[in-house]
Scaffold this motif. Structure first.
Motif, PDB file in Angstrom:
ATOM      1  N   GLY A 139       0.871  -1.104  -0.051  1.00 25.25           N
ATOM      2  CA  GLY A 139      -0.090   0.007  -0.021  1.00 25.25           C
ATOM      3  C   GLY A 139       0.953   1.229  -0.166  1.00 25.25           C
ATOM      4  O   GLY A 139       2.199   1.300   0.104  1.00 25.25           O
ATOM      5  N   LYS A 140       0.177   2.524  -0.133  1.00 29.66           N
ATOM      6  CA  LYS A 140       0.734   3.737  -0.019  1.00 29.66           C
ATOM      7  C   LYS A 140       1.714   3.922   1.101  1.00 29.66           C
ATOM      8  O   LYS A 140       2.773   4.565   1.009  1.00 29.66           O
ATOM      9  N   ASP A 141       1.437   3.669   2.049  1.00 31.81           N
ATOM     10  CA  ASP A 141       2.356   3.918   3.489  1.00 31.81           C
ATOM     11  C   ASP A 141       3.486   3.262   3.036  1.00 31.81           C
ATOM     12  O   ASP A 141       4.880   3.826   3.560  1.00 31.81           O
ATOM     13  N   ALA A 142       3.592   2.182   2.668  1.00 37.32           N
ATOM     14  CA  ALA A 142       4.940   1.467   2.433  1.00 37.32           C
ATOM     15  C   ALA A 142       5.741   2.060   1.311  1.00 37.32           C
ATOM     16  O   ALA A 142       6.984   2.105   1.504  1.00 37.32           O
ATOM     17  N   ILE A 143       5.047   2.720   0.586  1.00 39.34           N
ATOM     18  CA  ILE A 143       5.817   3.280  -0.724  1.00 39.34           C
ATOM     19  C   ILE A 143       6.281   4.689  -0.097  1.00 39.34           C
ATOM     20  O   ILE A 143       7.255   4.792  -0.310  1.00 39.34           O
ATOM     21  N   ASP A 144       5.524   5.303   0.830  1.00 37.13           N
ATOM     22  CA  ASP A 144       6.108   6.362   1.368  1.00 37.13           C
ATOM     23  C   ASP A 144       7.234   6.122   2.326  1.00 37.13           C
ATOM     24  O   ASP A 144       8.448   6.819   2.412  1.00 37.13           O
ATOM     25  N   GLU A 145       7.085   4.922   3.291  1.00 41.24           N
ATOM     26  CA  GLU A 145       8.402   4.584   4.128  1.00 41.24           C
ATOM     27  C   GLU A 145       9.446   4.220   3.211  1.00 41.24           C
ATOM     28  O   GLU A 145      10.721   4.783   3.772  1.00 41.24           O
ATOM     29  N   LEU A 146       9.555   3.697   2.264  1.00 41.41           N
ATOM     30  CA  LEU A 146      10.707   3.433   1.069  1.00 41.41           C
ATOM     31  C   LEU A 146      11.390   4.684   0.828  1.00 41.41           C
ATOM     32  O   LEU A 146      12.586   4.931   0.927  1.00 41.41           O
ATOM     33  N   TRP A 147      10.121   5.621   0.497  1.00 41.62           N
ATOM     34  CA  TRP A 147      11.069   6.850  -0.305  1.00 41.62           C
ATOM     35  C   TRP A 147      11.630   7.723   0.798  1.00 41.62           C
ATOM     36  O   TRP A 147      12.661   8.195   0.699  1.00 41.62           O
ATOM     37  N   ASN A 148      10.872   7.840   2.035  1.00 42.21           N
ATOM     38  CA  ASN A 148      11.453   8.641   3.072  1.00 42.21           C
ATOM     39  C   ASN A 148      12.745   7.955   3.835  1.00 42.21           C
ATOM     40  O   ASN A 148      13.761   8.708   4.260  1.00 42.21           O
ATOM     41  N   GLN A 149      12.761   6.678   3.992  1.00 47.29           N
ATOM     42  CA  GLN A 149      13.846   6.094   4.342  1.00 47.29           C
ATOM     43  C   GLN A 149      15.182   6.080   3.465  1.00 47.29           C
ATOM     44  O   GLN A 149      16.269   6.331   4.028  1.00 47.29           O
ATOM     45  N   THR A 150      14.790   6.098   2.297  1.00 47.18           N
ATOM     46  CA  THR A 150      15.967   6.208   1.367  1.00 47.18           C
ATOM     47  C   THR A 150      16.582   7.731   1.276  1.00 47.18           C
ATOM     48  O   THR A 150      17.507   7.739   1.405  1.00 47.18           O
TER      49      THR A 150
ATOM     50  N   GLN B 263      17.656  12.928   9.426  1.00 44.66           N
ATOM     51  CA  GLN B 263      16.309  12.684   8.872  1.00 44.66           C
ATOM     52  C   GLN B 263      16.177  11.182   8.794  1.00 44.66           C
ATOM     53  O   GLN B 263      15.369  10.789   7.930  1.00 44.66           O
ATOM     54  N   GLU B 264      16.767  10.313   9.561  1.00 41.31           N
ATOM     55  CA  GLU B 264      16.373   8.761   9.576  1.00 41.31           C
ATOM     56  C   GLU B 264      14.938   8.485   9.999  1.00 41.31           C
ATOM     57  O   GLU B 264      14.473   9.097  10.691  1.00 41.31           O
ATOM     58  N   VAL B 265      14.430   7.443   8.940  1.00 43.06           N
ATOM     59  CA  VAL B 265      13.110   7.207   9.421  1.00 43.06           C
ATOM     60  C   VAL B 265      13.052   5.744   9.970  1.00 43.06           C
ATOM     61  O   VAL B 265      13.428   4.643   9.416  1.00 43.06           O
ATOM     62  N   GLU B 266      12.434   5.638  10.994  1.00 41.83           N
ATOM     63  CA  GLU B 266      12.257   4.231  11.625  1.00 41.83           C
ATOM     64  C   GLU B 266      10.971   3.361  10.993  1.00 41.83           C
ATOM     65  O   GLU B 266      10.135   4.092  10.511  1.00 41.83           O
ATOM     66  N   PRO B 267      11.271   2.208  10.908  1.00 40.25           N
ATOM     67  CA  PRO B 267      10.114   1.335   9.969  1.00 40.25           C
ATOM     68  C   PRO B 267       8.875   1.290  11.033  1.00 40.25           C
ATOM     69  O   PRO B 267       9.240   1.264  12.139  1.00 40.25           O
ATOM     70  N   LYS B 268       7.780   1.685  10.093  1.00 41.19           N
ATOM     71  CA  LYS B 268       6.447   1.572  10.990  1.00 41.19           C
ATOM     72  C   LYS B 268       5.531   0.424  10.134  1.00 41.19           C
ATOM     73  O   LYS B 268       4.840  -0.403  10.789  1.00 41.19           O
ATOM     74  N   VAL B 269       5.638   0.630   8.663  1.00 41.60           N
ATOM     75  CA  VAL B 269       4.965  -0.612   7.924  1.00 41.60           C
ATOM     76  C   VAL B 269       5.575  -1.793   8.014  1.00 41.60           C
ATOM     77  O   VAL B 269       4.844  -2.798   8.327  1.00 41.60           O
ATOM     78  N   TYR B 270       6.754  -1.736   8.044  1.00 40.02           N
ATOM     79  CA  TYR B 270       7.779  -3.109   7.992  1.00 40.02           C
ATOM     80  C   TYR B 270       8.268  -3.382   9.356  1.00 40.02           C
ATOM     81  O   TYR B 270       8.846  -2.431  10.139  1.00 40.02           O
ATOM     82  N   THR B 271       8.942  -4.774   9.544  1.00 40.13           N
ATOM     83  CA  THR B 271       9.810  -4.919  10.793  1.00 40.13           C
ATOM     84  C   THR B 271      10.853  -4.407  10.929  1.00 40.13           C
ATOM     85  O   THR B 271      11.434  -4.285  11.893  1.00 40.13           O
ATOM     86  N   LYS B 272      11.363  -4.137   9.673  1.00 43.88           N
ATOM     87  CA  LYS B 272      12.902  -3.630   9.601  1.00 43.88           C
ATOM     88  C   LYS B 272      13.046  -2.831   8.552  1.00 43.88           C
ATOM     89  O   LYS B 272      12.053  -2.567   7.654  1.00 43.88           O
ATOM     90  N   GLN B 273      14.166  -2.053   8.520  1.00 45.45           N
ATOM     91  CA  GLN B 273      14.290  -1.095   7.417  1.00 45.45           C
ATOM     92  C   GLN B 273      14.343  -1.545   5.996  1.00 45.45           C
ATOM     93  O   GLN B 273      14.669  -2.592   5.876  1.00 45.45           O
ATOM     94  N   ILE B 274      13.375  -0.909   5.038  1.00 49.03           N
ATOM     95  CA  ILE B 274      13.385  -1.551   3.831  1.00 49.03           C
ATOM     96  C   ILE B 274      14.168  -0.953   2.855  1.00 49.03           C
ATOM     97  O   ILE B 274      14.690  -1.457   1.693  1.00 49.03           O
TER      98      ILE B 274
END
Length: 340
Positions: free
Chosen positions: A163-174, A182-193
């Motif tokens: 879903g969209k939240d996962a796309i955002d998580e990958l984008w923001n973590q990258t 500006q590191e982003v902790e995983p929320k959608v996934y159990t570890k950094q994607i």
């Protein structure tokens, strides 16, 4: 004459893609409406050159509508799909809720189009899991020729499947990797994607497999042949759209790689790109927006008597979800709901 079509969950990734594909494939629509939850009420979505404002799913009356494409989770589907079905509207459901119900057909139109005829038992047809859909398109023509005994598959699944939240998580973590603080902790996934792979999709089961892996086993058996043995390892990878699979197949009979290549070239829904040279294969970024399931790296497996390996890539928002649902609607219309 055309059909009166409802898209449920029209503001999500898959719902929007369903609307796009209905328009692209010129599905015969007389009237169309977009439904969403109350919090998304009034959100605008596109259907070809038309803009639709979403209506409230909670109070919508499905009476008089022909087909409802559902792109919401199992919890919402459990409430609203039976209402639509009871009102005489055929539900094509993208969630996992009905896939394993013996009274609900699980359909990939290139593989088992005749199964749609079972829709009348509950007025519901199930769409398979995204990783299963692309794999069985490749398996079926090979199974028809040489009978598959066993499949070993490893998947490399994009974040859009979550879903969209996962796309955002990958984008923001990258971005966060390159910007200190500006590191982003995983929320959608159990570890950094970002810059990582995660061998865990859906919940863990008692035997150590995940539910995503179990889905591939159960759905392949229901769609293609219950005698096929399947073992899967499903992995989430830092790709936005497009699922990839490394598939090892063991057959009852010998099947030469050149014949397999020819069979797949002639099979519906498949595009073979298989040159033994740099770049002579398809990667997920190249399949985005395409209807086809792409097959590359076809080769004999010398470690077993009758074995082949292949690489399978597809746009998971299309063949893995929205496209397959629209193809089911097309098959349903051609076989069961002819109008005019």
């Amino acid at each position: 004459m055309g059909y009166k079509v409802v898209v449920v969950g029209a503001t999500g990734n898959v719902g929007r893609e369903m609307l796009n594909i209905l328009a692209e494939r010129q599905f015969p629509v007389d009237e169309i409406t977009a439904l969403a939850s109350r919090k998304s009420l009034g959100t605008e979505v596109s259907f070809g050159d038309t803009t639709l404002k979403t209506k409230d799913l909670d109070v919508f009356d499905f009476t008089g509508w022909d087909i409802a494409l559902f792109a919401v989770g199992s919890d919402a589907t459990k409430i609203y799909a039976p209402k639509a079905a009871a009102a005489g509207c055929v539900v094509i459901d993208n969630s996992s809720l009905y896939r394993y119900d013996p009274d609900v057909p699980l359909v990939v139109p290139e593989v088992n189009p005749e199964a749609v005829e079972g829709y009348a038992k509950k007025n519901i047809i199930a769409n398979p899991n995204c990783s299963t859909a692309q794999m069985v398109v490749a398996l079926k023509p090979l199974h028809d020729r040489a009978t598959i005994k066993r499949v070993v598959v490893s998947t490399y699944q994009s974040v859009s499947g979550s879903g969209k939240d996962a796309i955002d998580e990958l984008w923001n973590q990258t971005k966060g990797v390159y910007v200190p603080g500006q590191e982003v902790e995983p929320k959608v996934y159990t570890k950094q994607i970002a810059f990582n792979v995660i061998p865990h999709i859906d919940v863990f089961l008692e035997d150590g497999s995940t539910k995503e892996e179990w889905k591939m086993v159960a759905e392949t058996k229901k769609i293609v042949d219950p005698a096929i043995k399947v073992t899967a390892t499903c992995v989430r990878v830092p790709v936005f759209v497009g699922h990839s699979e490394a598939v090892n197949i063991e057959f009852e009979e010998f099947l030469d790689e050149d014949e397999a290549r020819d069979i797949l070239r002639e099979a519906p829904g498949i595009m073979v790109i298989d040159k033994r040279e740099n770049g002579g294969y398809v990667t997920p970024i190249e399949c985005v927006g395409d209807f086809a399931t792409f097959i590359s790296r076809i080769r004999q497996d010398s470690t077993i008597e009758n074995g082949l390996n292949l690489w399978c890539v597809s746009d998971n928002l299309r063949k893995g979800a929205a496209l397959n649902a629209v193809q089911i609607a097309e098959t349903l219309g051609a076989r069961m709901l002819k109008k005019g």
